[in-house]
Design a protein around this motif. Sequence first.
Motif, short mmCIF file in Angstrom:
data_model
loop_
_atom_site.label_atom_id
_atom_site.label_comp_id
_atom_site.label_asym_id
_atom_site.label_seq_id
_atom_site.Cartn_x
_atom_site.Cartn_y
_atom_site.Cartn_z
N LEU A 56 116.32 62.52 26.87
CA LEU A 56 115.84 61.13 26.94
C LEU A 56 115.32 60.69 25.59
O LEU A 56 115.61 59.57 25.12
N LEU A 57 114.55 61.54 24.92
CA LEU A 57 114.00 61.21 23.61
C LEU A 57 115.11 60.96 22.60
O LEU A 57 115.07 59.98 21.84
N GLU A 58 116.10 61.83 22.59
CA GLU A 58 117.20 61.69 21.63
C GLU A 58 117.97 60.39 21.84
O GLU A 58 118.27 59.67 20.87
N GLU A 59 118.28 60.07 23.08
CA GLU A 59 119.04 58.85 23.36
C GLU A 59 118.21 57.60 23.10
O GLU A 59 118.73 56.59 22.64
N ALA A 60 116.92 57.68 23.38
CA ALA A 60 116.04 56.53 23.11
C ALA A 60 115.99 56.24 21.62
O ALA A 60 116.04 55.08 21.19
N HIS A 61 115.90 57.27 20.81
CA HIS A 61 115.86 57.08 19.36
C HIS A 61 117.15 56.43 18.84
O HIS A 61 117.11 55.64 17.90
N LYS A 62 118.27 56.76 19.45
CA LYS A 62 119.53 56.14 19.04
C LYS A 62 119.50 54.64 19.26
O LYS A 62 120.20 53.89 18.57
N LYS A 63 118.73 54.20 20.23
CA LYS A 63 118.65 52.77 20.55
C LYS A 63 117.41 52.10 19.94
O LYS A 63 117.10 50.95 20.25
N GLY A 64 116.71 52.84 19.07
CA GLY A 64 115.56 52.26 18.40
C GLY A 64 114.33 52.16 19.28
O GLY A 64 113.43 51.34 19.01
N ILE A 65 114.25 52.98 20.34
CA ILE A 65 113.10 52.97 21.24
C ILE A 65 112.29 54.24 21.03
O ILE A 65 112.84 55.35 21.08
N SER A 66 111.01 54.10 20.78
CA SER A 66 110.12 55.25 20.61
C SER A 66 109.54 55.66 21.95
O SER A 66 109.44 54.85 22.88
N ILE A 67 109.15 56.93 22.05
CA ILE A 67 108.56 57.43 23.31
C ILE A 67 107.21 58.07 23.03
O ILE A 67 107.07 58.94 22.18
N VAL A 68 106.22 57.59 23.78
CA VAL A 68 104.86 58.12 23.72
C VAL A 68 104.57 58.81 25.05
O VAL A 68 104.79 58.24 26.12
N LEU A 69 104.10 60.05 24.98
CA LEU A 69 103.78 60.79 26.20
C LEU A 69 102.34 60.52 26.63
O LEU A 69 101.42 60.62 25.81
N ASN A 70 102.18 60.19 27.89
CA ASN A 70 100.86 59.99 28.46
C ASN A 70 100.32 61.35 28.88
O ASN A 70 100.84 61.98 29.81
N LEU A 71 99.28 61.82 28.20
CA LEU A 71 98.70 63.12 28.49
C LEU A 71 97.32 63.00 29.15
O LEU A 71 96.44 63.82 28.90
N ILE A 72 97.13 61.99 30.00
CA ILE A 72 95.87 61.89 30.73
C ILE A 72 95.72 63.17 31.54
O ILE A 72 96.53 63.45 32.43
N PRO A 73 94.71 63.98 31.28
CA PRO A 73 94.65 65.33 31.88
C PRO A 73 94.60 65.32 33.41
O PRO A 73 95.52 65.78 34.08
N ASN A 74 93.55 64.77 33.98
CA ASN A 74 93.35 64.80 35.43
C ASN A 74 93.73 63.45 36.02
O ASN A 74 92.88 62.70 36.52
N TYR A 75 95.02 63.10 35.96
CA TYR A 75 95.45 61.75 36.28
C TYR A 75 95.41 61.43 37.77
O TYR A 75 95.52 60.27 38.16
N GLU A 76 95.24 62.42 38.62
CA GLU A 76 95.13 62.16 40.05
C GLU A 76 93.73 62.45 40.58
O GLU A 76 93.48 62.34 41.78
N GLY A 77 92.83 62.86 39.71
CA GLY A 77 91.47 63.19 40.13
C GLY A 77 90.48 62.10 39.78
O GLY A 77 90.83 61.08 39.17
N GLU A 78 89.23 62.34 40.16
CA GLU A 78 88.19 61.34 39.93
C GLU A 78 87.79 61.26 38.45
O GLU A 78 87.61 60.18 37.91
N SER A 79 87.67 62.40 37.80
CA SER A 79 87.29 62.41 36.39
C SER A 79 88.49 62.76 35.53
O SER A 79 89.08 63.83 35.67
N VAL A 80 88.86 61.84 34.66
CA VAL A 80 90.02 62.07 33.79
C VAL A 80 89.87 63.35 32.98
O VAL A 80 90.83 64.11 32.79
N TRP A 81 88.65 63.63 32.52
CA TRP A 81 88.40 64.78 31.64
C TRP A 81 87.77 65.97 32.38
O TRP A 81 87.27 66.89 31.74
N PHE A 82 87.83 65.98 33.71
CA PHE A 82 87.28 67.08 34.52
C PHE A 82 85.78 67.29 34.26
O PHE A 82 85.27 68.38 34.50
N HIS A 83 85.10 66.29 33.71
CA HIS A 83 83.69 66.44 33.33
C HIS A 83 83.50 67.60 32.35
O HIS A 83 82.42 68.21 32.28
#
Length: 482
Positions: free
Chosen positions: A164-191
């Motif tokens: 996906l990254l390779e093909e996106a670059h061919k079309k001039g689209i950049s990709i940023v990965l969302n690394l929110i750790p605890n994205y389904e929990g109450e505290s994003v950073w696990f406190h």
Amino acid sequence: MKDLELKEVDPAKQLMTREINGCVKVTVPENTGVKYGLSKDELIKIAGTTGWIRTRWALLVLFWLGWVGMLAGAIVIIVQAPRCKPIPEMNWWNKGLLYEISDVNAFSDNGLKGVEEKLDYLSQMKVKGLVLGPIHTVQAGQLSTLDLTSVKSEVGTENELESLLEEAHKKGISIVLNLIPNYEGESVWFHNFTTVAEKIKEACTYWLNKGFDGIFLSNLGDIEESSWPSIQAIFNQTDKTKKVALMGSVTSLAVDEISVLLNRSGVDLLLTELPDPAEFFEKQAEVIQKLGHLQTSLGWSLSGRTLGSLASRTPAVPVKLSHTLLFTLPGTPVFNAGDEVGLKTKEKPQTMWDLKTPDEETNATAKALQEERIAVRNFFKALSDLRGKERSLLHGEYVSLYSSQTSLAFLRLWDQSERFLTAVNWGTDAVTMKLTYSDLPAQAQVRLSTDAANLAVDRMVSLQKLELGPKQAVLLSYPYAG
């Protein structure tokens, strides 16, 4: 006697005429003895006279004086012409919209592979960057299960992500990965920010070495200063011709606190939410006025994982008004998947792909809804096109022209480029805006409008008293006048 004389004239010297296919052909005799101009010897003799020498010198002097005069005039014009303002440094995330795909499987039935199949569509929308995920593995609230360098099997494989990254670059689209750790929990950073920060550092190094264009983290207001600099240093050390981005988001911060957080975190782009529509305009005017100078570092959104889609905001937000606003504010516009056609929260994105083949059903309601969504998408694309090519919209100055509890008008201008004026009325009553600014002409041209009946595209409208109906928006433009 006269007839006899004519007959005795040499036939070769007579003008001969004859008729050929109805046309009269005339033969002019040669060597009639008529002499034109001067002979070579006569020209040589005259050329040496004082009069001709003086004439030639006079013409030569006039030629060079004229040439030097034109050169001097050109230099004066260049020197006196207004200087073009230098264009500010811009990175890829400043040149167009960011498109969030937080739920990969909801966006496409085929996971990461399905996102790759939709790259042409995203390219047509003039998307500059995807904010993808989170797609890493973690169980809600359990820090021990956090693995930021893995891809959860439900969405695909790491190979599919790299494809996906390779093909996106061919079309001039950049990709940023969302690394929110605890994205389904109450505290994003696990406190436990310090422990999570170490995992974030490892993940940033891992994915940036794979060629990804940036990392996105949320709740930057909770970061601990002792651990954060080591994360920031990873991005400062990257040796790439194309700059990678450290992006983050923040909610519920005052204007002054946002500026402080930008300086403290050093993020390349800080995504912040616009004030709630219920109290939007006067507060928004204040926010943008104070933060407009930070436009290369700010992203604006009215939707997302926690807010839902544009079409599902409460109170109801007219989607085209939101499009008009986000695309013309100073800063990067950020949209959630489906916002471009007005999808509601939990509504299947399959609706977007069905728009490629207009519905032929006899169901009038379904057909009307489809036509409306096609119109919304076309409106979105037209705004995205303008945003990508007009300097005033890309990095121009923001000038507030009018604000009330329900309506807002502002100007975007850059040096000698075309000016753009945005006016929106969120209220239920029509409004008449009295606009004043030294740069404003008497009239401006409608470029895009939600009110086709009263503000048709290309129509010239008065700026002395701009009338805007309820729940309507208009984008106007006028040329630089010097």
